[in-house]
Enzyme design. Structure first.
Site, PDB file in Angstrom:
ATOM      1  N   HIS A  18     -76.860 -20.775 -53.221  1.00 39.93           N
ATOM      2  CA  HIS A  18     -77.749 -20.698 -52.064  1.00 39.93           C
ATOM      3  C   HIS A  18     -77.195 -21.627 -50.984  1.00 39.93           C
ATOM      4  O   HIS A  18     -76.491 -22.594 -51.271  1.00 39.93           O
ATOM      5  CB  HIS A  18     -79.173 -21.079 -52.453  1.00 39.93           C
ATOM      6  CG  HIS A  18     -79.872 -20.014 -53.239  1.00 39.93           C
ATOM      7  ND1 HIS A  18     -81.046 -19.426 -52.827  1.00 39.93           N
ATOM      8  CD2 HIS A  18     -79.543 -19.397 -54.400  1.00 39.93           C
ATOM      9  CE1 HIS A  18     -81.423 -18.503 -53.707  1.00 39.93           C
ATOM     10  NE2 HIS A  18     -80.527 -18.479 -54.668  1.00 39.93           N
ATOM     11  N   CYS A  68     -86.421 -18.356 -53.592  1.00 34.91           N
ATOM     12  CA  CYS A  68     -87.056 -18.325 -54.903  1.00 34.91           C
ATOM     13  C   CYS A  68     -88.537 -18.643 -54.749  1.00 34.91           C
ATOM     14  O   CYS A  68     -88.898 -19.691 -54.209  1.00 34.91           O
ATOM     15  CB  CYS A  68     -86.407 -19.337 -55.848  1.00 34.91           C
ATOM     16  SG  CYS A  68     -87.200 -19.404 -57.478  1.00 34.91           S
ATOM     17  N   ASN A  80     -79.467 -16.802 -49.907  1.00 35.11           N
ATOM     18  CA  ASN A  80     -78.232 -16.740 -50.681  1.00 35.11           C
ATOM     19  C   ASN A  80     -77.014 -16.751 -49.762  1.00 35.11           C
ATOM     20  O   ASN A  80     -77.105 -16.549 -48.550  1.00 35.11           O
ATOM     21  CB  ASN A  80     -78.193 -15.443 -51.484  1.00 35.11           C
ATOM     22  CG  ASN A  80     -79.237 -15.376 -52.557  1.00 35.11           C
ATOM     23  OD1 ASN A  80     -79.057 -15.910 -53.640  1.00 35.11           O
ATOM     24  ND2 ASN A  80     -80.342 -14.722 -52.268  1.00 35.11           N
TER      25      ASN A  80
END
Length: 313
Positions: free
Chosen positions: A223, A254, A263
């Site tokens: 990430h 998340c 990401n």
């Protein structure tokens, strides 16, 4: 036909000739959206990604809708995609045996389980200890393999945890080893909150190699919270890793770790791979077009630097 002539290709020694991009946009990229993306949009997103040359596309997660409402339409998505959703290059996430049952009922041939290197995140994500989560995964992996499916094991919080802080490398290696001992075909190392650094990546890969988990079994999942995802990826590539997780447009996050941001953008990864002369099989311009289209669906611009540069947005 594109008229793009950059980046120049300047191969460097010590890198793999070819890299597999493991596209996580439809699952990891969309799971943290505030509103549910219509399933028809998700299906079109997948079609565009495949048309752009991405061979491995993680489609969705068979989790209860009350856990992750954004992915509560897994069956409907696979039905819309039809044959495009099947095969070992279209994995889905399954949290437990019930999720596996749902996936197998739809003919899925590739699944992933999602573990944690830390106790706190295991509790928050799975409501179990690390030990209990591994016990839960054991029959999932066994049954998936018995059905002929390919199995991936995710390990999250490999580089740092928002509640526990630094995560000792030997602790990560232990969880990785135990997950691979269950029979997983591939391991994905997750920098869930984006705190990893290049030296840390190198040390973890070396420690895993010492434990018998070679780079041929590893994918990396970074990430970009602190802008380190691409640098960490290049370090992993220089160590021989040939599978890199990325999300078209840099989508992601998340739901159980609020400090986790997007990401590594697939377009940013592809630009780097092209510059290094590493084969990847995707059409960068088509990916940019897809990201611009998806950004319109979501009502906000893509965070990818390459998307911004090539689209003028």
């Amino acid at each position: 036909m594109t008229t793009r002539t950059l980046p120049m290709t300047e191969p460097a020694s010590g890198f793999p000739e070819q890299v597999t991009i493991y596209e996580v946009g439809p699952r990891d990229g969309l799971q943290n959206e505030k509103s549910v993306v219509p399933v028809e949009v998700k299906a079109e997103f997948v079609r565009r990604l495949v048309a752009a040359g991405l061979q491995t596309v993680e489609l969705t997660s068979f989790v209860p809708a009350k856990w992750v409402p954004q992915l509560g339409d897994a069956e409907e998505l696979l039905d819309l995609l039809g044959p495009l959703a099947l095969g070992q290059q279209r994995p889905v996430l399954v949290p437990n045996e019930r999720g596996l049952d749902r996936a197998l009922e739809r003919g899925v041939k590739a699944v992933a389980v999602f573990g944690s290197a830390t106790e706190t995140f295991a509790r928050k994500n799975l409501n179990r200890t690390v030990e209990e989560s591994l016990e839960m995964f054991a029959p999932v992996v066994r049954r998936a393999l018995d059905s002929g499916a390919w199995v991936r094991g995710y390990v999250s919080m490999c580089f740092g945890d928002p509640w526990e802080g630094p995560v000792p490398i030997n602790q990560v290696v232990d969880v990785c080893s135990r997950l691979m001992d269950l029979g997983c075909d591939q391991l994905s190392l997750g920098d869930t909150i984006g705190v990893g650094t290049t030296g840390h990546v190198a040390r973890l890969l070396d420690a895993l190699d010492d434990a018998g988990i070679g780079v041929d079994q590893i994918g990396v999942h970074f990430h970009d919270t602190y802008g380190q995802a691409l640098a960490n990826t290049v370090t992993a590539l220089s160590h021989g890793v040939r599978v890199v997780d990325a999300s078209t447009g840099g989508l992601g996050g998340c739901p159980y770790a609020k400090s986790a941001t997007g990401n590594l953008a697939t377009e940013d990864l592809v630009w780097t791979l092209e510059g290094l002369g590493i084969e990847h099989g995707t059409d960068l311009d088509a990916l940019v077009e897809t990201s611009v289209w998806m950004a319109e669906q979501l009502g906000r611009p893509s965070p990818s630097r390459v998307v911004k540069a090539l689209s003028g947005s």
